[in-house]
Design a protein around this motif. Structure first.
Motif, PDB file in Angstrom:
ATOM      1  N   ASP A 114      25.630  72.069  32.458  1.00 53.34           N
ATOM      2  CA  ASP A 114      26.001  73.475  32.339  1.00 53.34           C
ATOM      3  C   ASP A 114      24.831  74.361  31.907  1.00 53.34           C
ATOM      4  O   ASP A 114      24.982  75.580  31.807  1.00 53.34           O
ATOM      5  CB  ASP A 114      27.171  73.639  31.358  1.00 53.34           C
ATOM      6  CG  ASP A 114      26.865  73.066  29.970  1.00 53.34           C
ATOM      7  OD1 ASP A 114      25.698  72.700  29.702  1.00 53.34           O
ATOM      8  OD2 ASP A 114      27.802  72.988  29.148  1.00 53.34           O
TER       9      ASP A 114
ATOM     10  N   SER B 263      27.245  66.755  30.745  1.00 49.94           N
ATOM     11  CA  SER B 263      27.816  67.864  31.508  1.00 49.94           C
ATOM     12  C   SER B 263      26.697  68.839  31.871  1.00 49.94           C
ATOM     13  O   SER B 263      25.973  69.328  30.993  1.00 49.94           O
ATOM     14  CB  SER B 263      28.887  68.591  30.688  1.00 49.94           C
ATOM     15  OG  SER B 263      29.961  67.722  30.407  1.00 49.94           O
TER      16      SER B 263
ATOM     17  N   THR C 233      24.049  67.970  23.761  1.00 47.93           N
ATOM     18  CA  THR C 233      22.767  68.074  24.467  1.00 47.93           C
ATOM     19  C   THR C 233      21.612  68.164  23.479  1.00 47.93           C
ATOM     20  O   THR C 233      20.564  67.519  23.665  1.00 47.93           O
ATOM     21  CB  THR C 233      22.766  69.293  25.402  1.00 47.93           C
ATOM     22  OG1 THR C 233      23.768  69.102  26.418  1.00 47.93           O
ATOM     23  CG2 THR C 233      21.414  69.483  26.068  1.00 47.93           C
TER      24      THR C 233
ATOM     25  N   ARG D 186      19.288  71.823  32.564  1.00 48.47           N
ATOM     26  CA  ARG D 186      20.192  71.267  33.568  1.00 48.47           C
ATOM     27  C   ARG D 186      19.659  69.939  34.119  1.00 48.47           C
ATOM     28  O   ARG D 186      20.420  68.970  34.296  1.00 48.47           O
ATOM     29  CB  ARG D 186      20.400  72.266  34.715  1.00 48.47           C
ATOM     30  CG  ARG D 186      21.272  73.454  34.356  1.00 48.47           C
ATOM     31  CD  ARG D 186      21.454  74.384  35.557  1.00 48.47           C
ATOM     32  NE  ARG D 186      22.348  75.489  35.245  1.00 48.47           N
ATOM     33  CZ  ARG D 186      23.669  75.435  35.344  1.00 48.47           C
ATOM     34  NH1 ARG D 186      24.247  74.306  35.759  1.00 48.47           N
ATOM     35  NH2 ARG D 186      24.412  76.479  35.047  1.00 48.47           N
TER      36      ARG D 186
ATOM     37  N   ILE E 180      23.575  74.639  29.063  1.00 46.11           N
ATOM     38  CA  ILE E 180      23.785  75.118  27.695  1.00 46.11           C
ATOM     39  C   ILE E 180      23.444  73.988  26.726  1.00 46.11           C
ATOM     40  O   ILE E 180      23.827  72.838  26.941  1.00 46.11           O
ATOM     41  CB  ILE E 180      25.248  75.573  27.496  1.00 46.11           C
ATOM     42  CG1 ILE E 180      25.559  76.754  28.426  1.00 46.11           C
ATOM     43  CG2 ILE E 180      25.510  75.943  26.042  1.00 46.11           C
ATOM     44  CD1 ILE E 180      27.031  77.131  28.460  1.00 46.11           C
TER      45      ILE E 180
ATOM     46  N   GLU F 226      16.462  77.064  31.429  1.00 44.46           N
ATOM     47  CA  GLU F 226      17.795  76.665  31.883  1.00 44.46           C
ATOM     48  C   GLU F 226      17.701  75.548  32.921  1.00 44.46           C
ATOM     49  O   GLU F 226      18.475  74.575  32.885  1.00 44.46           O
ATOM     50  CB  GLU F 226      18.546  77.856  32.454  1.00 44.46           C
ATOM     51  CG  GLU F 226      19.987  77.514  32.841  1.00 44.46           C
ATOM     52  CD  GLU F 226      20.742  78.723  33.382  1.00 44.46           C
ATOM     53  OE1 GLU F 226      21.781  79.070  32.812  1.00 44.46           O
ATOM     54  OE2 GLU F 226      20.274  79.310  34.383  1.00 44.46           O
TER      55      GLU F 226
ATOM     56  N   GLN G  58      20.161  67.283  31.519  1.00 44.22           N
ATOM     57  CA  GLN G  58      21.572  66.896  31.443  1.00 44.22           C
ATOM     58  C   GLN G  58      21.955  65.981  32.609  1.00 44.22           C
ATOM     59  O   GLN G  58      22.672  64.978  32.421  1.00 44.22           O
ATOM     60  CB  GLN G  58      22.455  68.147  31.425  1.00 44.22           C
ATOM     61  CG  GLN G  58      22.351  68.935  30.125  1.00 44.22           C
ATOM     62  CD  GLN G  58      23.036  70.293  30.207  1.00 44.22           C
ATOM     63  OE1 GLN G  58      23.078  70.923  31.267  1.00 44.22           O
ATOM     64  NE2 GLN G  58      23.572  70.750  29.082  1.00 44.22           N
TER      65      GLN G  58
ATOM     66  N   ARG H  38      21.758  79.203  25.032  1.00 42.09           N
ATOM     67  CA  ARG H  38      22.016  79.413  26.451  1.00 42.09           C
ATOM     68  C   ARG H  38      21.101  80.515  26.973  1.00 42.09           C
ATOM     69  O   ARG H  38      20.337  81.132  26.214  1.00 42.09           O
ATOM     70  CB  ARG H  38      23.479  79.784  26.671  1.00 42.09           C
ATOM     71  CG  ARG H  38      23.878  81.111  26.023  1.00 42.09           C
ATOM     72  CD  ARG H  38      25.383  81.321  26.104  1.00 42.09           C
ATOM     73  NE  ARG H  38      26.091  80.444  25.157  1.00 42.09           N
ATOM     74  CZ  ARG H  38      27.225  79.842  25.437  1.00 42.09           C
ATOM     75  NH1 ARG H  38      27.783  79.950  26.630  1.00 42.09           N
ATOM     76  NH2 ARG H  38      27.817  79.112  24.520  1.00 42.09           N
TER      77      ARG H  38
END
Length: 356
Positions: free
Chosen positions: A238, A236, A245, A227, A240, A223, A230, A183
């Protein structure tokens, strides 16, 4: 997808097609290969034909292990015994002595394309009942009888540049997922791997932001890339990288780079190390190598104002060609707009000199 090529101590075989209910049998890997070879080819065939076939069988199964082809999809096995998907394996069958002897001789040897990291997916078929673009098993018999050795047989079917590799890295198969989520703020090799894979996927999904330079630091751009990935693949959102993932990123990279196909685009060796990949880049090309070239030139252009700046978009267009020609002119190279080994190395050496 694994980070190293291993020879598994054991392998779990699904005795049926992937989606059918069937027994999962865990066996010693050497026994597995002897069983496959005894099931696929005839023990009376010439040594050179046996050896070529067993090389292909070894390389194919190691590709399945390396790419986590089934494990990454949530299956509790490494390969099936369905010849529609993988290669034959017969529970409890007899093993032929002549076949077993060749397996013992070549265990740990596999095929690999130059500059690629994965074991080659050496697709093959019998060549009589089934046809395929890869090696023909009955064809290997004919070639051996005509005096071809096993190396020539392999290169006859898979190309003259095919490499023969060997490893003694024997270990149990362990998942590539590190066991903890990545993350914002995470650092290290696992973050670098995610950056590498997302950049590779972005060639086919340009809505995913490119992460340059890939530095092993999970920052804002990484990040955003996670995202976007994803969202693209209905996970989802998030930002992370947990196990789901991670596995999906690996699986999509394998798919877009065709790592488990005869015509693999490859996972480049030495990603972002400046290692030339053996591919001459030119206008019209698309790919990871183009990304890296664009980034190196974008940094160089900040100092050398005669070199036009470039966008990083994985595509070798007119703007990148102008920058390459300007770089070649600036450094006394042939101004052909092509990026072969000399131009690539000069660009990378210049980039390093400016960033150290």
């Amino acid at each position: 997808m694994l980070e190293e090529i291993i020879i598994p101590r054991t392998i779990t075989v699904h005795l049926g097609r992937p989606n059918t209910a069937a027994e999962n049998l865990t066996v010693d890997f050497v026994y597995y290969l002897k069983n496959v070879a005894s099931s696929e080819i005839y023990p009376t065939w010439p040594y050179e034909a046996l050896r070529a076939n067993i090389w292909a069988q070894m390389s194919l199964v190691l590709n399945r292990v390396y790419t986590e082809w089934y494990r990454g999809r949530g299956y509790p096995f490494d390969i099936t015994n369905s010849t529609a998907y993988d290669q034959a394996f017969v529970k409890g069958r007899n093993i032929y002595d002549s076949v077993a002897a060749v397996v013992d001789e070549v265990i740990g040897q596999f095929l690999q394309k130059p500059y690629f990291r994965e074991p080659y997916y050496a697709e093959y078929c019998d060549g009589k009942i089934a046809q395929c673009p890869g090696m023909k098993q009955w064809g290997t018999l004919d070639l051996a009888n005509r005096g071809f050795d096993s190396t020539r047989i392999i290169r006859y079917y898979y190309g003259e540049t095919m490499q023969f590799r060997e490893t003694d890295n024997v270990q149990y198969i362990t998942p590539s997922y590190p066991g903890y989520a990545l993350r914002r703020g995470s650092q290290g090799q696992n973050v670098f791997i995610i950056q590498e894979l997302l950049n590779g996927i972005a060639v086919n999904y340009p809505n995913i932001p490119l992460i340059y330079p890939p530095d092993g630091i999970f920052g804002e751009v990484t990040e955003r890339a996670v995202r976007t990935f994803q969202q693209q693949f209905n996970l989802s959102v998030d930002g992370i990288v947990g196990q789901t993932t991670w596995n999906q990123i690996s699986r999509i990279y394998v798919a877009v780079r065709k790592l488990a196909e005869l015509g693999s685009l490859g996972r480049p060796q030495g990603y972002f190390t400046g290692l030339w990949t053996g591919r001459v880049l030119r206008r019209g090309d698309v790919g990871i190598e183009v990304q890296q070239l664009q980034y190196f030139l974008s940094v160089i252009a900040q100092t050398y104002t005669n070199i036009p700046p470039v966008d990083i978009d994985s595509r070798f267009g007119a703007g990148l060609e102008r920058s390459v020609r300007a770089f070649q002119r600036e450094f006394g190279l042939a101004q052909d707009g092509l990026v072969g080994q000399v131009t690539w190395n000069t660009i990378y050496e210049t980039y390093i000199a400016l960033t150290q």
